[in-house]
Enzyme design. Structure first.
Site, PDB file in Angstrom:
ATOM      1  N   ASN A 226      -3.222   5.107  -4.479  1.00 31.50           N
ATOM      2  CA  ASN A 226      -2.408   5.414  -5.668  1.00 31.50           C
ATOM      3  C   ASN A 226      -3.116   6.419  -6.561  1.00 31.50           C
ATOM      4  OD1 ASN A 226       0.245   3.920  -5.997  1.00 31.50           O
ATOM      5  ND2 ASN A 226      -1.091   2.333  -5.153  1.00 31.50           N
TER       6      ASN A 226
ATOM      7  N   ASN B 127      -0.118  -0.248 -15.259  1.00 31.57           N
ATOM      8  CA  ASN B 127      -0.551  -0.841 -13.987  1.00 31.57           C
ATOM      9  C   ASN B 127       0.559  -0.692 -12.957  1.00 31.57           C
ATOM     10  OD1 ASN B 127      -2.082  -2.566 -12.160  1.00 31.57           O
ATOM     11  ND2 ASN B 127      -0.628  -4.198 -12.656  1.00 31.57           N
TER      12      ASN B 127
ATOM     13  N   HIS C  98       2.109  -2.548  -9.580  1.00 28.53           N
ATOM     14  CA  HIS C  98       2.072  -3.825  -8.879  1.00 28.53           C
ATOM     15  C   HIS C  98       3.061  -3.769  -7.712  1.00 28.53           C
ATOM     16  CE1 HIS C  98       1.465  -8.080  -8.273  1.00 28.53           C
ATOM     17  NE2 HIS C  98       2.775  -8.216  -8.182  1.00 28.53           N
TER      18      HIS C  98
ATOM     19  N   ALA D  72       6.564   4.089  -1.498  1.00 31.47           N
ATOM     20  CA  ALA D  72       7.323   4.071  -2.764  1.00 31.47           C
ATOM     21  C   ALA D  72       6.369   4.084  -3.963  1.00 31.47           C
ATOM     22  CB  ALA D  72       8.226   2.839  -2.811  1.00 31.47           C
TER      23      ALA D  72
HETATM   24  C1  GAR Z   1      -1.610  -1.232  -4.291  1.00 35.92           C
HETATM   25  O1  GAR Z   1      -0.645  -1.715  -3.389  1.00 35.92           O
HETATM   26  C2  GAR Z   1      -1.350  -1.751  -5.690  1.00 35.92           C
HETATM   27  O2  GAR Z   1       0.013  -1.864  -5.990  1.00 35.92           O
HETATM   28  C3  GAR Z   1      -2.006  -3.104  -5.617  1.00 35.92           C
HETATM   29  O3  GAR Z   1      -3.198  -2.868  -4.920  1.00 35.92           O
HETATM   30  C4  GAR Z   1      -2.982  -1.823  -3.978  1.00 35.92           C
HETATM   31  C5  GAR Z   1      -4.084  -0.802  -4.146  1.00 35.92           C
HETATM   32  O4  GAR Z   1      -4.001   0.185  -3.150  1.00 35.92           O
HETATM   33  N1  GAR Z   1      -2.239  -3.637  -6.941  1.00 35.92           N
HETATM   34  C6  GAR Z   1      -2.107  -4.925  -7.256  1.00 35.92           C
HETATM   35  O5  GAR Z   1      -1.848  -5.790  -6.449  1.00 35.92           O
HETATM   36  C7  GAR Z   1      -2.320  -5.257  -8.730  1.00 35.92           C
HETATM   37  N2  GAR Z   1      -1.785  -6.531  -9.062  1.00 35.92           N
HETATM   38  P1  GAR Z   1      -4.694   1.601  -3.363  1.00 35.92           P
HETATM   39  O6  GAR Z   1      -6.169   1.318  -3.713  1.00 35.92           O
HETATM   40  O7  GAR Z   1      -4.577   2.292  -2.028  1.00 35.92           O
HETATM   41  O8  GAR Z   1      -3.978   2.312  -4.464  1.00 35.92           O
END
Ligand code: GAR
Length: 235
Positions: A17, A110, A112, A176
């Site tokens: 992200n 944030n 989620h 998404a």
């Molecule tokens: C993502 O899917 C994000 O939405 C989730 O952690 C992942 C991080 O992936 N966040 C949560 O669960 C927060 N409650 P990334 O390091 O590849 O962005």
């Protein structure tokens, strides 16, 4: 364009992200820039990605601190060095104290991986499949004292397929997420997303049409952000 909002990204691992936000910030008319990345794990892959892109980073491993309060104070100090306007939590898997959250009230967002308020917490994809959800997705929201709660800025939905596995569904949601987070940050950075009575009001944003199915609400940031209003804003 007026001055871009300075953003610090907090993350714990992969950082995909964060990469999506980095790509958006590379666009000439995007209203935010990433000035620093802070991780609570020195081995977080995202730190290396940010460094390679020339973004300043700080690793503040929670294991190096006696307790949560001491770790959070060090994270706060690392963030302060970058003098940010906004904080983006992007897979930051640490609970934040009420004091920290209050300090960044209205300036911390944030992402989620669920359509909140459904499935706060962990294992959201498995829980969506087990519940028999037909639609799942992701949410970007302002951070409040309650984990995975707070005024919703934007959401994106994906279908849950009959033979979905956790992995397949999480991949579909992640695609998404990478579209949604840049949109939501643009709305906040441009000052188009305002909290009123605990809900987000989008000023000047293109609203989804009633009766028209949309998978991302509100729609893409170029349409959603009132660039003329942004240009009139003082730095
Ligand atoms: C993502 O899917 C994000 O939405 C989730 O952690 C992942 C991080 O992936 N966040 C949560 O669960 C927060 N409650 P990334 O390091 O590849 O962005």
């Amino acid at each position: 364009m007026t001055k871009r909002k300075r953003v610090v990204v907090l993350m714990s691992g992969r950082g995909s992200n964060m990469e999506a936000l980095m790509a958006a910030c590379g666009e000439p008319d995007y209203p935010a820039e990433i000035v620093g990345v802070v991780a609570n794990r020195a081995e977080a892959k995202g730190l290396e990605t940010a460094r390679r892109a020339g973004i300043a980073t700080a690793a503040v491993p929670h294991r190096d601190f006696a307790d949560r309060a001491a770790h959070e104070a060090a994270v706060s100090a690392a963030i302060a060095e970058f003098e940010p306007d906004l904080i983006c939590l992007a897979g930051y898997m640490r609970i934040l104290s009420a004091g920290f959250v209050r300090q960044w009230n209205g300036r911390m967002i944030n992402i989620h991986p669920s359509l909140l308020p459904a499935f706060p917490g962990l294992h959201t994809h498995r829980r969506a499949i087990e519940t028999g959800c037909r639609i799942h997705g992701c949410t970007v929201h302002f951070v409040t004292e309650v984990m995975d709660e707070g005024p919703i800025i934007a959401q994106a939905a994906v279908p849950v397929l009959a033979d979905d596995t956790d992995d397949a569904l999480s991949q579909r949601v992640l695609v998404a997420e990478h579209q949604l987070y840049p949109l939501a940050l643009a709305l906040v950075a441009a000052g188009s997303a305002r909290v009123e009575d605990g809900r987000v009001v989008h000023e000047g944003a293109v609203q989804p049409q009633a009766g028209v199915a949309r998978l991302v609400s509100p729609p893409g940031w170029r349409e959603a952000v009132d660039l003329e209003k942004l240009a009139r804003m003082t730095p």
